[in-house]
Design an enzyme around this catalytic site. Structure first.
Site: not given
Ligand SMILES: Cc1ncc(C[n+]2csc(CCOP(=O)(O)OP(=O)(O)O)c2C)c(N)n1
Ligand SMILES: Cc1ncc(C[n+]2csc(CCOP(=O)(O)OP(=O)(O)O)c2C)c(N)n1
Ligand SMILES: [Mg+2]
Ligand SMILES: [Mg+2]
Lengths: 357, 324, 357, 324
Positions: A261, A257, A270
């Site tokens: 985010h 990435r 970070y």
């Molecule tokens: C159940 C849940 N917990 C927390 C969140 C908040 N949140 C949104 S994106 C994220 C990180 C997701 O990381 P990843 O699965 O690696 O996907 P990426 O965003 O890197 O594509 C979090 C913690 C959420 N959307 N859903």
């Protein structure tokens, strides 16, 4: 045919695109020039969508937006391996994947504008609604795939999720379900190595995410997620297995990435910015473009016209989104139930009166 | 019409509905080979095949999540949660997806799924086999909630739930699965969702109840028969609620005792009381009284009877309202 | 030293006890006669507890009961590898494991009698409360183990769960957590091949449950769950890893559920009774007894006195449980909060009045 | 005393409590390196180390379950759920374990854990970043629930929650995280759980509210100032509820409007209304009115303002009760 890249200290990554120097280019059997250019068009459209969206956000024309820069190869490569009747289950990171199924740009922009025009009918595209809560759509995809199989249909499904999602119980339950039911499902993990600020090393002690597949009794493969051809090929193999009744496949597509985010995030706290710059230099669209040029498939004019086409799609897309009439407050009460309870009409009437409508 | 136990009536509904509509599919832990731990799904696997009565992995969120996907593929899944408290792992899917997905498609897609479970206490079981979780469900937008109190309604409400285009949660009073018998119409039998039932007529006070508290209410009314004519209103569907029937009964009697087995605070009885506070103020001749479980973990079974609303507690409450 | 049993079509199972014929007996380094007999005593106590409980249930003296016949080797063997300061997180299937920590028989019987005397103080035994909802205690054990490590203590934890539990999201989240935190935790899976009526084949498509470990970046080992010495040895290794700061281990102990799931269950509808009879002939206590006799460690008298001791413990245990005074209804309101809300006192007073107390 | 935003006040509470008690540990998604997506935990990792401000895997049930185990090991874990709707995966742990474990040990063990989360709408966010899940928590035995509406209370209630021997859920109005400023006592500052706050005095009617609805209630009262003296009661702790304060206020004014952002049916407002129906009958000079979110999925943000209880809706309700 995919060659294999050895990443020191890690498992093998499938890779097709070379580096123009030491690593020679491979090719994918069955892909013709037409296909190569279609993949290119898809990636350019997604890239343009993404870059414009960040600008639109800055201009206040869309809300918070989850950036997918450098994720285009994963999305375009995998989607291209599907037939139109196959289902796609996107997370917020694949919000614009519907574009590859003919969904209007304005629809996706409307979603990020919080406007009801952004909520599509999944049956129109075989693209499920954008899943916001992490990993919770994996069981949906397993259920759909299993349900199609039960009906004797030959379609399959792809669920997209991130590295962080693999920690969630819903990912686990969905993957296990699919394994048991031998559902025609592709579990496509976008391993961009970050979950917001949480690095992969704090997410799991597993050496690779593909290692998780064995626990569900299904094959796990790793591909270079910035190599659209390797992604395509791995997905095509998985789709073939699915259609042959051999059940699900877990694909770990490794990328990085390089953007925040989402527009609300400031990664400077970070992330190692040097690493980000390094990864940006390896980004997926540039790599593919260079490959196409080395192969003599892509000319300056074609690149230019492809970009121009995408830019125009975004220009007219945002215009269309902004031309949508303001959402009627009556929508607050619609679509929750097939037949809304009687109280809703009275509540709406009261609300309209207060709003002076 | 034949006399069936409550769980037999449920089984009857399944046999009828699966025969009627081949998109109906039953799934859950132990529903197939064993026919369900209470035998609610007995015979279905043999009759309709292992693909329409599916033993799933032990994963409640997975079950409900897969059911969402099955709906998208054209099925009408009926999910069993083995016990009330074991439905909690599926609350996430329920709240974030089941109640929202039709809305998300702007009404373009139906999610005709059913989640059913045995609920309630009094069965001398180990921990967490005794919960009354209806408030969690009733508070969740986009779903409907029904709780039968008789064999006939157990069949009819389940049939209605299966045929409904929206997700319906059906809680079944496990205490009465095998002990309550009643006449049940043979063949197709549907009890429309959203309609309360006057279980007993009366003019002096209303006991409002549902599920396993209806027999308690009826016994209390019977005990009080010499003193007063007490009406028993069986709510049957908590969502959508038959508000008219509630207001009509309390409008007539002017006195309301609401009985709920679940813990008191923010239980479904509070909703019933709130509606009376909002809409029956001028009719009420005495304060509303709630008789409920207490705000504590459901206790060890040797003292569970002290926790559960008893006939005595209901009688005392009715007397209090009558004497007001 | 453990030898390895090859189960056709499956992975290797660690095994120490031979069959008195083709397969020779092994032995476990460091285990002395005293230890062998202590393990025997534990197994006999558990077996007696279990067999008597089924009778007590039939007599209406305890409620529904989850039978653990043929699971004694897994419980006794693993618990013996622990120190007293290590924590045990039992499921209902290990309801009596506290006996191995000095918990009175009457306490466990009281639990199955639904009497408050069955609810112990975990700190007294370092045995957590019996976990009824499947798999949900795995994160507790991970948290405790991690918390102990954070405090610089050297103790570890064992969480017991079944084959079915591996399908639950909470198992997954707990195991992953433990992996990431390198928590000193032993994930002990009692693979009795059934989850009530659901066979392992309908639970997961994984070839073995130990295969799941790799997805958490931790070692997974398989042992013959009916071989108390193999179980002991595998657990001892895992404990050593935990104490050395090397993190969790997943142990899959393979056995077979030869009894109904619980007293309320009738397995004839779904189980192959011939297979059950076959497994009964291989049951764990008989196998160990034969081993001890072959090793000349167990005499008839010792076996007899061990059994008599256990029988006596059960006799006095049930008597003590039945002598418990009836639970006071005031307990309904106790222990929910450190300081109960004022309303509880009024509600209790009202209740007492109604009950004529 | 310094002027802080609501989220700065929370951060202040953390710094104070972690310094005060080294068994307090903060854990959750992105609470460490990033200091939380709203920066509620900013600076804690640097100051107290990565072991006391822990970035966990993305697993809400795992977080809360691990916190239970941490309590057993002597810690006082404070868990962040990143958003309201992402707390749903932890409901299972909450209901089956967090609220029951002290009871299970017959009071021998404390479970002094805190679950805190930003809650509520109005922030123009994508789906499921806008929920008001307090009723699910308040209905669950064995836990306490607090919702601050000011920076000072945000600090004081969080400190109280951290020090409490029982599990406490704290919902923080994210709408006001950065937009509301207020005086906050420096250093140790504890607001006892179970005490309501009269946010505005008045004799003619009472608006009962909590969290992000308190400013709405205050604005409504202000708007009505010419017509009537409207009292605003900030409940602050939903469980245990300060019933006395509620009855005292409504006893004085005789008119009650209850405001809740969550969907209407079986929401926490129903509990407040039910208590009035039971205990304030003779004081009430008009029916109770609830002003709530509707029984629908929280909408797309372009029309979220129509969903959220507005000052206008509250004013209209107060007028209705005044005119009764
Ligand atoms: C159940 C849940 N917990 C927390 C969140 C908040 N949140 C949104 S994106 C994220 C990180 C997701 O990381 P990843 O699965 O690696 O996907 P990426 O965003 O890197 O594509 C979090 C913690 C959420 N959307 N859903
Ligand atoms: C969350 C949850 N779902 C369902 C149940 C009901 N139930 C009790 S035991 C059991 C089967 C467990 O099988 P397994 O994990 O293999 O353990 P075993 O009983 O074989 O020791 C089920 C489904 C439960 N206790 N908890
Ligand atoms: Mg990621
Ligand atoms: Mg098992």
């Amino acid at each position: 045919m995919a060659q294999t890249l050895r990443v020191p200290g890690s498992h093998d990554l499938r890779r097709v695109i070379g580096d123009g120097e030491a690593i020679p280019d491979g090719e994918v059997e069955g892909l013709e020039e037409r296909d190569l250019l279609e993949l290119y068009r898809s990636m350019v459209l997604l890239r343009t969508y993404d870059e414009r969206s960040v600008v639109f956000h800055r201009q206040g024309r869309i809300g918070t937006y989850a950036i997918f820069w450098n994720h285009e190869a994963m999305q375009a490569g995998s989607a291209y391996a599907l037939e139109r009747e196959d289902w796609i289950f996107p997370s917020y990171r694949e919000s614009a994947i519907g574009l590859l199924r003919g969904m209007p740009v304005s629809t996706v922009l409307s979603w990020w504008r919080g406007h009801p025009a952004g909520w599509w009918n999944p049956l129109d595209y075989n693209v499920a609604s954008i899943c916001v809560p992490i990993g919770t759509h994996v069981p949906h995809a397993a259920g759909l795939a299993w349900g199609k199989k039960l009906r004797g249909e030959s379609s399959c499904a792809v669920a997209y999720f991130g590295d962080g999602a693999t920690s969630e119980g819903s990912f686990h339950e969905g993957a296990n379900f699919a394994g048991v039911m031998r559902a025609p499902l592709i579990l496509f993990c976008n391993n961009n190595q970050w979950a917001i600020s949480t690095p992969l090393s704090a997410q799991t002690a597993a050496e690779t995410l593909a290692d998780k597949a064995v626990g569900y009794g299904i094959p796990g493969v790793r591909v270079d997620g910035c190599d659209v051809l390797a992604v395509f090929e791995a997905t095509r193999d998985a789709v073939a297995r699915a259609r042959a009744g051999e059940g699900p496949t877990f694909i770990e597509a490794v990328s990085y990435r390089t953007a925040p985010h989402a527009t609300a995030d400031d990664p400077r706290a970070y992330i190692d910015l040097e690493r980000v710059e390094e990864e940006k230099r390896r980004e997926c669209l540039g790599r593919y473009e260079a490959y196409l040029r080395r192969a003599g498939v892509l000319s300056d004019e074609l690149a230019e016209s492809t970009r121009a086409e995408a830019a125009e799609a975004l220009r007219s897309g945002i215009a269309a989104a902004e031309e949508e009439p303001p959402a009627d407050v009556g929508l607050v009460f619609e679509h929750a139930y097939a037949a809304p309870p009687a109280s809703f009409a009275a509540e709406l009437a009261e609300l309209r009166e207060l709003l002076g409508e | 019409m034949s006399e069936l136990t409550l769980v037999e009536a449920i089984n009857d509904a399944f046999h009828t509905e699966l025969a009627r509509d081949d998109s109906v599919l039953v799934m859950g832990e132990d529903v197939g080979r064993a026919g369900g731990v209470f035998r609610a799904t007995a015979g279905l696997r043999d009759k309709f095949g292992a693909e329409r009565c599916v033993d799933t992995p032990l994963a409640e969120a997975g079950i409900l999540g897969a059911a969402v996907g099955l709906c998208m593929a054209g099925w009408r899944p009926v999910c069993e949660m083995q016990y009330d408290a074991f439905s909690y792992p599926c609350l996430d899917q329920l709240i974030t997806h089941v109640g929202r997905y039709r809305w998300r498609t702007r009404g373009a897609m139906d999610f005709p799924l059913v989640v059913r479970m045995p609920y309630g206490g009094g069965v001398r079981a180990p921990e967490l086999h005794d919960d009354s979780p209806e408030a969690y469900y009733a508070h969740t937008p986009g779903v409907k909630v029904a709780i039968p109190s008789t064999p006939a309604d157990a069949k009819g409400l389940l049939a209605a739930a299966i045929r409904d285009p929206d997700p319906v949660i059906v809680l079944e009073p496990k205490l009465h699965y095998r002990t309550m018998r009643g006449d049940v119409p043979a063949g197709e039998h549907v009890v429309a969702l959203g309609r309360a039932r006057v279980a007993r007529d009366g003019d002096d006070a209303t006991i409002v109840a549902y599920g396993s508290m209806v027999p308690v209410a009826e016994a209390a009314a019977e005990l009080l028969a010499e003193e007063a004519a007490v009406e028993v209103l069986d709510i049957r569907t908590l969502k959508p609620l038959d508000e008219e029937a509630l207001l009509e009964s309390v409008g007539k009697t002017g006195r309301a005792v609401i009985v709920q087995e679940a813990p008191r605070t923010a239980g479904y009885g509070a909703e019933l009381a709130a509606i009376l506070a909002e809409k029956a103020m001028l009719d009420l001749r005495a304060p509303v009284i709630r008789v409920t479980g207490y705000d504590v973990p459901y206790p060890y079974w040797q003292i569970e009877d002290a926790y559960m609303p008893s006939v005595e507690r209901v009688v005392a409450a009715v007397r209090k309202t009558l004497e007001f």
